[in-house]
Write an enzyme that holds these catalytic residues in place. Sequence first.
Site, PDB file in Angstrom:
ATOM      1  N   GLU A  98       0.844  -1.202   0.000  1.00 55.60           N
ATOM      2  CA  GLU A  98       0.000   0.000   0.000  1.00 55.60           C
ATOM      3  C   GLU A  98       0.877   1.247   0.000  1.00 55.60           C
ATOM      4  O   GLU A  98       2.037   1.197   0.410  1.00 55.60           O
ATOM      5  CB  GLU A  98      -0.862   0.027   1.278  1.00 55.60           C
ATOM      6  N   ASP A  99       0.300   2.371  -0.401  1.00 53.47           N
ATOM      7  CA  ASP A  99       1.038   3.629  -0.279  1.00 53.47           C
ATOM      8  C   ASP A  99       0.845   4.249   1.101  1.00 53.47           C
ATOM      9  O   ASP A  99       1.778   4.775   1.683  1.00 53.47           O
ATOM     10  CB  ASP A  99       0.634   4.619  -1.390  1.00 53.47           C
ATOM     11  N   ASP A 102      -4.293   5.246   6.526  1.00 45.41           N
ATOM     12  CA  ASP A 102      -4.850   6.450   7.144  1.00 45.41           C
ATOM     13  C   ASP A 102      -5.832   5.975   8.224  1.00 45.41           C
ATOM     14  O   ASP A 102      -5.424   5.654   9.338  1.00 45.41           O
ATOM     15  CB  ASP A 102      -5.514   7.259   6.023  1.00 45.41           C
ATOM     16  N   PHE A 151      -2.260  16.200   4.589  1.00 45.47           N
ATOM     17  CA  PHE A 151      -2.614  15.494   3.362  1.00 45.47           C
ATOM     18  C   PHE A 151      -1.407  15.472   2.433  1.00 45.47           C
ATOM     19  O   PHE A 151      -0.865  16.502   2.059  1.00 45.47           O
ATOM     20  CB  PHE A 151      -3.829  16.120   2.667  1.00 45.47           C
ATOM     21  N   ARG A 164       0.060  12.832  -8.674  1.00 45.49           N
ATOM     22  CA  ARG A 164       0.718  11.531  -8.437  1.00 45.49           C
ATOM     23  C   ARG A 164       2.152  11.506  -8.962  1.00 45.49           C
ATOM     24  O   ARG A 164       2.973  10.734  -8.499  1.00 45.49           O
ATOM     25  CB  ARG A 164      -0.046  10.398  -9.143  1.00 45.49           C
TER      26      ARG A 164
HETATM   27  C1  PRP Z   1      -5.953   5.819  -0.576  1.00 44.59           C
HETATM   28  C2  PRP Z   1      -4.690   5.016  -0.320  1.00 44.59           C
HETATM   29  C3  PRP Z   1      -5.172   3.849   0.491  1.00 44.59           C
HETATM   30  C4  PRP Z   1      -6.350   4.417   1.241  1.00 44.59           C
HETATM   31  C5  PRP Z   1      -5.935   4.690   2.646  1.00 44.59           C
HETATM   32  O1  PRP Z   1      -6.578   5.263  -1.682  1.00 44.59           O
HETATM   33  O2  PRP Z   1      -4.093   4.617  -1.531  1.00 44.59           O
HETATM   34  O3  PRP Z   1      -5.591   2.774  -0.333  1.00 44.59           O
HETATM   35  O4  PRP Z   1      -6.710   5.659   0.605  1.00 44.59           O
HETATM   36  O5  PRP Z   1      -6.975   5.238   3.376  1.00 44.59           O
HETATM   37  P1  PRP Z   1      -7.663   4.525   4.625  1.00 44.59           P
HETATM   38  O6  PRP Z   1      -6.591   3.940   5.475  1.00 44.59           O
HETATM   39  O7  PRP Z   1      -8.358   5.684   5.298  1.00 44.59           O
HETATM   40  O8  PRP Z   1      -8.636   3.510   4.123  1.00 44.59           O
HETATM   41  P2  PRP Z   1      -7.600   6.066  -2.597  1.00 44.59           P
HETATM   42  O9  PRP Z   1      -9.006   5.646  -2.239  1.00 44.59           O
HETATM   43  O10 PRP Z   1      -7.301   7.536  -2.541  1.00 44.59           O
HETATM   44  O11 PRP Z   1      -7.295   5.468  -4.028  1.00 44.59           O
HETATM   45  P3  PRP Z   1      -5.987   5.572  -4.941  1.00 44.59           P
HETATM   46  O12 PRP Z   1      -4.951   4.652  -4.342  1.00 44.59           O
HETATM   47  O13 PRP Z   1      -6.437   5.111  -6.269  1.00 44.59           O
HETATM   48  O14 PRP Z   1      -5.524   7.016  -4.925  1.00 44.59           O
HETATM   49  C1  7HP Z   2      -5.676   8.770   1.639  1.00 41.50           C
HETATM   50  C2  7HP Z   2      -4.714   9.619   1.117  1.00 41.50           C
HETATM   51  N1  7HP Z   2      -4.314   9.851  -0.146  1.00 41.50           N
HETATM   52  C3  7HP Z   2      -3.344  10.761  -0.312  1.00 41.50           C
HETATM   53  N2  7HP Z   2      -2.766  11.441   0.696  1.00 41.50           N
HETATM   54  C4  7HP Z   2      -3.144  11.242   1.964  1.00 41.50           C
HETATM   55  O1  7HP Z   2      -2.577  11.914   2.956  1.00 41.50           O
HETATM   56  C5  7HP Z   2      -4.156  10.282   2.202  1.00 41.50           C
HETATM   57  N3  7HP Z   2      -4.779   9.831   3.328  1.00 41.50           N
HETATM   58  N4  7HP Z   2      -5.680   8.911   2.960  1.00 41.50           N
END
Ligand code: PRP
Ligand code: 7HP
Length: 186
Positions: A98-99, A102, A151, A164
């Site tokens: 995962e990236d 949160d 953020f 991105r």
């Molecule tokens: C973001 C991120 C995680 C998720 C984290 O995805 O890549 O998958 O939110 O948030 P959480 O811990 O509150 O669930 P996003 O829905 O923005 O999709 P993306 O990866 O396509 O940008």
């Molecule tokens: C999702 C997400 N995407 C981009 N930047 C952040 O800080 C984020 N938090 N949750």
Amino acid sequence: MHPHMQRVLLTEEEIRNRVSALAREISADYEGREPLLVGVLKGAFIFLADLVRSLTIPVRLDFIAVSSYGGASETSGAVRILKDLDQSIEGLHVLLVEDIVDTGLTLNYLRENLLARGPASLKICTLLDKPSRRRVEVKVDYNGFVIPDEFIVGYGLDYNGSYRHFRELLVLKREIYAGEKACGGR
Ligand code: PRP
Ligand code: 7HP
């Protein structure tokens, strides 16, 4: 710097060094095995690309895409699979990449969903961890950086689909997302 950015959170060099360290740790832990790395689209695509190129073990790759129903900077809790894995993971050693964690809702859902498919093991790797926002606890096995409640965009992470492509991890100015209804409690 781009006018929508408040500051650099992590430079290219800081990211590169940490990704290399994570890769060393993962390579040592999975020595003698060929794990399946599952990238969570879209945000993890750059991290995953850099990570696999630093590993010293063979790996296989697959991708999953999920969508959370919510505003652009807030997860609502409900998760839907947009693109599922191409293969069965039964009996495989799976590392979910995962990236960012949160609230933890996305990873919590993915973890339960993938565990139900009978992998030999399932571990979680994330580049960023924002623990102050957690709504559900998720055990992370490999974590790049613990970050404050701001953020973050760049290095694969977006706001509303943008930013991105930046090579660094950047803090988005609050005024850019402050109007969003779902962010009222931030
Ligand atoms: C973001 C991120 C995680 C998720 C984290 O995805 O890549 O998958 O939110 O948030 P959480 O811990 O509150 O669930 P996003 O829905 O923005 O999709 P993306 O990866 O396509 O940008
Ligand atoms: C999702 C997400 N995407 C981009 N930047 C952040 O800080 C984020 N938090 N949750």
